[in-house]
Motif scaffolding. Structure first.
Motif, PDB file in Angstrom:
ATOM      1  N   THR A  95       0.833  -1.201   0.000  1.00  0.00           N
ATOM      2  CA  THR A  95       0.000   0.000   0.000  1.00  0.00           C
ATOM      3  C   THR A  95       0.870   1.254   0.000  1.00  0.00           C
ATOM      4  OG1 THR A  95      -0.159   0.216   2.421  1.00  0.00           O
ATOM      5  CG2 THR A  95      -1.739  -1.242   1.341  1.00  0.00           C
ATOM      6  N   VAL A  96       0.378   2.284  -0.662  1.00  0.00           N
ATOM      7  CA  VAL A  96       1.078   3.571  -0.733  1.00  0.00           C
ATOM      8  C   VAL A  96       0.063   4.676  -0.474  1.00  0.00           C
ATOM      9  CG1 VAL A  96       2.376   5.169  -2.198  1.00  0.00           C
ATOM     10  CG2 VAL A  96       2.775   2.694  -2.393  1.00  0.00           C
ATOM     11  N   ASN A  97       0.408   5.602   0.442  1.00  0.00           N
ATOM     12  CA  ASN A  97      -0.469   6.730   0.733  1.00  0.00           C
ATOM     13  C   ASN A  97       0.351   8.022   0.788  1.00  0.00           C
ATOM     14  OD1 ASN A  97      -2.057   8.009   3.709  1.00  0.00           O
ATOM     15  ND2 ASN A  97      -2.635   8.427   1.606  1.00  0.00           N
ATOM     16  N   PRO A  98       0.372   8.793  -0.307  1.00  0.00           N
ATOM     17  CA  PRO A  98       1.054  10.088  -0.276  1.00  0.00           C
ATOM     18  C   PRO A  98       0.177  11.140   0.401  1.00  0.00           C
ATOM     19  CG  PRO A  98       0.129   9.690  -2.450  1.00  0.00           C
ATOM     20  CD  PRO A  98      -0.187   8.481  -1.630  1.00  0.00           C
ATOM     21  N   GLU A  99       0.785  11.913   1.304  1.00  0.00           N
ATOM     22  CA  GLU A  99       0.100  13.022   1.960  1.00  0.00           C
ATOM     23  C   GLU A  99       0.972  14.265   1.800  1.00  0.00           C
ATOM     24  OE1 GLU A  99      -2.765  13.450   3.440  1.00  0.00           O
ATOM     25  OE2 GLU A  99      -3.495  11.547   4.272  1.00  0.00           O
ATOM     26  N   VAL A 100       0.520  15.384   2.335  1.00  0.00           N
ATOM     27  CA  VAL A 100       1.272  16.622   2.168  1.00  0.00           C
ATOM     28  C   VAL A 100       2.570  16.622   2.967  1.00  0.00           C
ATOM     29  CG1 VAL A 100      -0.745  18.031   1.630  1.00  0.00           C
ATOM     30  CG2 VAL A 100      -0.053  17.734   4.023  1.00  0.00           C
ATOM     31  N   ALA A 124       7.396  19.988   1.057  1.00  0.00           N
ATOM     32  CA  ALA A 124       6.088  20.475   0.612  1.00  0.00           C
ATOM     33  C   ALA A 124       5.861  20.263  -0.885  1.00  0.00           C
ATOM     34  CB  ALA A 124       5.945  21.948   0.956  1.00  0.00           C
ATOM     35  N   ASP A 125       6.913  20.264  -1.687  1.00  0.00           N
ATOM     36  CA  ASP A 125       6.770  20.152  -3.143  1.00  0.00           C
ATOM     37  C   ASP A 125       6.800  18.684  -3.580  1.00  0.00           C
ATOM     38  OD1 ASP A 125       9.400  19.842  -2.401  1.00  0.00           O
ATOM     39  OD2 ASP A 125      10.213  20.706  -4.249  1.00  0.00           O
ATOM     40  N   LEU A 126       5.851  17.921  -3.103  1.00  0.00           N
ATOM     41  CA  LEU A 126       5.812  16.485  -3.385  1.00  0.00           C
ATOM     42  C   LEU A 126       5.130  16.236  -4.731  1.00  0.00           C
ATOM     43  CD1 LEU A 126       6.469  13.673  -2.238  1.00  0.00           C
ATOM     44  CD2 LEU A 126       4.182  13.651  -1.245  1.00  0.00           C
ATOM     45  N   THR A 127       5.913  16.121  -5.783  1.00  0.00           N
ATOM     46  CA  THR A 127       5.350  15.862  -7.103  1.00  0.00           C
ATOM     47  C   THR A 127       4.998  14.381  -7.241  1.00  0.00           C
ATOM     48  OG1 THR A 127       7.482  15.358  -8.121  1.00  0.00           O
ATOM     49  CG2 THR A 127       6.796  17.685  -8.075  1.00  0.00           C
ATOM     50  N   ALA A 128       4.165  14.082  -8.229  1.00  0.00           N
ATOM     51  CA  ALA A 128       3.797  12.691  -8.477  1.00  0.00           C
ATOM     52  C   ALA A 128       5.018  11.866  -8.852  1.00  0.00           C
ATOM     53  CB  ALA A 128       2.743  12.628  -9.577  1.00  0.00           C
ATOM     54  N   LYS A 129       5.935  12.434  -9.613  1.00  0.00           N
ATOM     55  CA  LYS A 129       7.140  11.704 -10.010  1.00  0.00           C
ATOM     56  C   LYS A 129       8.010  11.378  -8.796  1.00  0.00           C
ATOM     57  CE  LYS A 129       7.448  13.306 -14.796  1.00  0.00           C
ATOM     58  NZ  LYS A 129       6.676  12.142 -15.205  1.00  0.00           N
ATOM     59  N   LYS A 130       8.076  12.299  -7.838  1.00  0.00           N
ATOM     60  CA  LYS A 130       8.830  12.030  -6.608  1.00  0.00           C
ATOM     61  C   LYS A 130       8.159  10.921  -5.807  1.00  0.00           C
ATOM     62  CE  LYS A 130      10.893  16.628  -6.044  1.00  0.00           C
ATOM     63  NZ  LYS A 130      10.926  17.867  -5.229  1.00  0.00           N
ATOM     64  N   LEU A 174      -1.909  18.424  -2.865  1.00  0.00           N
ATOM     65  CA  LEU A 174      -0.586  18.077  -3.391  1.00  0.00           C
ATOM     66  C   LEU A 174      -0.230  18.878  -4.638  1.00  0.00           C
ATOM     67  CD1 LEU A 174      -0.886  14.192  -3.000  1.00  0.00           C
ATOM     68  CD2 LEU A 174       0.483  15.733  -1.589  1.00  0.00           C
ATOM     69  N   ARG A 175      -1.193  19.675  -5.120  1.00  0.00           N
ATOM     70  CA  ARG A 175      -1.041  20.481  -6.334  1.00  0.00           C
ATOM     71  C   ARG A 175      -0.823  19.593  -7.572  1.00  0.00           C
ATOM     72  NH1 ARG A 175       1.734  23.308  -2.327  1.00  0.00           N
ATOM     73  NH2 ARG A 175       0.875  25.368  -1.862  1.00  0.00           N
ATOM     74  N   TRP A 176      -1.562  18.501  -7.621  1.00  0.00           N
ATOM     75  CA  TRP A 176      -1.475  17.598  -8.770  1.00  0.00           C
ATOM     76  C   TRP A 176      -2.704  17.764  -9.646  1.00  0.00           C
ATOM     77  CZ3 TRP A 176      -0.215  12.148  -6.300  1.00  0.00           C
ATOM     78  CH2 TRP A 176       1.035  12.212  -5.654  1.00  0.00           C
ATOM     79  N   GLN A 177      -2.480  17.638 -10.934  1.00  0.00           N
ATOM     80  CA  GLN A 177      -3.575  17.571 -11.897  1.00  0.00           C
ATOM     81  C   GLN A 177      -3.190  16.619 -13.008  1.00  0.00           C
ATOM     82  OE1 GLN A 177      -4.710  21.418 -13.487  1.00  0.00           O
ATOM     83  NE2 GLN A 177      -6.638  21.350 -12.387  1.00  0.00           N
ATOM     84  N   GLU A 178      -4.133  15.741 -13.375  1.00  0.00           N
ATOM     85  CA  GLU A 178      -3.970  14.820 -14.508  1.00  0.00           C
ATOM     86  C   GLU A 178      -2.635  14.059 -14.436  1.00  0.00           C
ATOM     87  OE1 GLU A 178      -6.543  14.296 -16.037  1.00  0.00           O
ATOM     88  OE2 GLU A 178      -7.714  16.115 -15.747  1.00  0.00           O
ATOM     89  N   GLU A 179      -2.462  13.302 -13.363  1.00  0.00           N
ATOM     90  CA  GLU A 179      -1.250  12.519 -13.168  1.00  0.00           C
ATOM     91  C   GLU A 179      -1.538  11.026 -13.334  1.00  0.00           C
ATOM     92  OE1 GLU A 179       1.724  13.545 -12.843  1.00  0.00           O
ATOM     93  OE2 GLU A 179       1.608  15.627 -12.182  1.00  0.00           O
ATOM     94  N   PRO A 180      -0.868  10.327 -14.269  1.00  0.00           N
ATOM     95  CA  PRO A 180      -1.080   8.886 -14.472  1.00  0.00           C
ATOM     96  C   PRO A 180      -0.320   8.080 -13.409  1.00  0.00           C
ATOM     97  CG  PRO A 180       0.557   9.692 -16.022  1.00  0.00           C
ATOM     98  CD  PRO A 180       0.083  10.895 -15.252  1.00  0.00           C
ATOM     99  N   LEU A 181      -0.677   8.285 -12.157  1.00  0.00           N
ATOM    100  CA  LEU A 181       0.111   7.757 -11.038  1.00  0.00           C
ATOM    101  C   LEU A 181       0.187   6.232 -11.051  1.00  0.00           C
ATOM    102  CD1 LEU A 181       1.664   8.536  -8.442  1.00  0.00           C
ATOM    103  CD2 LEU A 181      -0.494   8.258  -7.207  1.00  0.00           C
ATOM    104  N   GLY A 224      -7.321  14.041   7.892  1.00  0.00           N
ATOM    105  CA  GLY A 224      -5.887  13.820   7.952  1.00  0.00           C
ATOM    106  C   GLY A 224      -5.125  15.070   7.553  1.00  0.00           C
ATOM    107  N   ALA A 225      -3.845  14.901   7.295  1.00  0.00           N
ATOM    108  CA  ALA A 225      -2.997  16.040   6.944  1.00  0.00           C
ATOM    109  C   ALA A 225      -3.459  16.734   5.673  1.00  0.00           C
ATOM    110  CB  ALA A 225      -1.551  15.567   6.792  1.00  0.00           C
TER     111      ALA A 225
END
Length: 402
Positions: A95-100, A124-130, A174-181, A224-225
């Motif tokens: 399982t993976v859970n990205p938060e701020v 704070a700048d957690l991009t989808a690629k990171k 997270l400031r993400w939009q249209e990310e093929p995560l 949550g956060a």
């Protein structure tokens, strides 16, 4: 997103003998997965299948490495004791859970048992690629040296996720939009990946293993956060909406002229009621958020803390009232920091008191039973969904950990 299985009723049979066999395997594996140790006799009773069919199916599930047949349980009555069937602890989901403020990566076995979790602090700048890169490295570390069969990865995203392919449409915190995560994490790990809204998955954990077990109509809210999310089960079915975006209860309007929300509106519940404000009030750092309960209790009658708790509960009560009036649930389940708020509520606080009388008559408001494990367990359910639906599918799809 799979449907909650609360009763363990026999699934509709297909048109061929193989369809029937697969349905029986799915029913039995789901019952063992959700029920822990169950005897052959209990499985026979719950499924309505005959003992011979149950025996044949269990032998196949044992051969697939999905269940383990243990010693017979002691029987208070006459006759030979029935063997106890338990889910395999070596079949797991990641399982993976990205938060701020962090990425949480976990390992959960069949039966909803959390094996291990890692919290990776982030900037704070957690991009989808990171997230993909750091999660892939953590997953490799978690699996190395373990003898496990890995069904895949479930990802809990604090945002709107398209269920069909795990594509993140918006994760505003997270400031993400249209990310093929999901696709990118699958490419990085070589494992099948599914993603969904984090709150929806937390709810699914509570429905499968926690406070919502056996409840066919409930509303769930978790804080949550990254804000407040939610979900709804009606008639035993998760309400997902046409693309999987239903359940955004954190964006219930609760205050006229309120604070600006990440969604672009003002006065949303998640803009007005935040984990960070509560942590600041009791001087807890973000990585100790799981201690919020004890910190609020220790604050006692501190006037500033008490005022914040009352403020937050008043606004949460508006959201609960609206949800109860719209969905008429039997239960409202609160998770995350909302559970801490509710457990530390002043005497006489009743979150459902302003709902329509007929809607609240059969209502129970309670807190999540799984605590900090609810997201891990619910996210693992997403990864286990295909296996539970068809245990007889090609086992080569399972990746052995090395």
């Amino acid at each position: 997103m799979p449907r909650p299985v609360n009763g363990g009723a026999r699934r509709p049979a297909g048109g061929t003998a193989d369809d029937l066999r697969r349905n029986n395997l799915a029913t039995l594996l789901t019952l063992v997965h959700r029920g822990g140790g169950l005897s052959r006799a209990e499985l026979t009773r719950r499924t309505g299948l005959n003992r011979s069919t149950v025996g044949v199916c269990l032998a196949e599930l044992v051969g697939l490495g999905l269940v383990v047949e243990g010693r017979p349980a002691a029987s208070p009555g006459k006759g030979r004791p029935s063997a106890v069937i338990t889910p395999s602890s070596s079949t797991v989901a990641v399982t993976v859970n990205p938060e701020v403020d962090a990425i949480t990566v976990g390992l959960v076995s069949l039966g909803g048992q959390v094996i291990e979790r890692w919290r990776i602090e982030t900037a704070a700048d957690l991009t989808a690629k990171k997230v993909v890169a750091r999660s892939a490295a953590a997953i490799n570390g978690l699996l190395t040296g373990r003898t496990l069969d890995v069904v895949g990865i479930g990802v809990a995203v604090p945002g709107q996720v398209r269920l069909s392919d795990g594509h993140v449409r918006d994760a505003t915190h997270l400031r993400w939009q249209e990310e093929p995560l999901a696709a990118e994490l699958g490419s990085a790990t070589g494992l099948p990946v599914k993603a969904a809204n984090a709150a929806l998955l937390g709810m699914f954990g509570e429905v499968a293993f926690g406070a919502g077990r056996g409840v066919d109509d409930l509303v769930y809210l978790i804080g949550g956060a990254s804000g407040i999310g939610g979900g709804v089960v009606s008639g035993g079915e998760v309400i997902t909406g046409v693309s999987g975006y239903a359940g955004e209860l954190g964006h219930t309007f609760v205050r006229t002229g309120g604070l600006a929300c990440h969604c672009g509106a003002t006065g949303c519940l998640e803009a007005e009621v935040t984990q960070q404000a509560l942590l600041d009030a009791v001087a807890l750092p973000a990585h100790q958020a799981e201690r919020l309960d004890e910190a609020l209790a220790a604050a006692g009658e501190d006037p500033e803390v008490l005022a914040l708790v009352r403020h937050d509960l008043d606004l949460l009560g508006i959201a609960v009232r609206n949800a109860v009036n719209v969905f008429n649930p039997a239960m409202v389940v609160l998770g995350g920091f909302l559970a801490s708020l509710y457990r530390n509520r002043p005497a006489g606080t009743d979150l459902g008191q302003d709902a329509i009388r007929a809607d609240r008559e059969a209502l129970t408001v309670t807190t999540a039973e799984l605590g900090p494990d609810q997201l891990l367990i619910g996210t693992a359910e997403l990864a286990f969904a295909d296996l539970l639906a068809d245990p007889a599918a090609d086992r080569a799809a399972l990746r052995p950990a090395t």
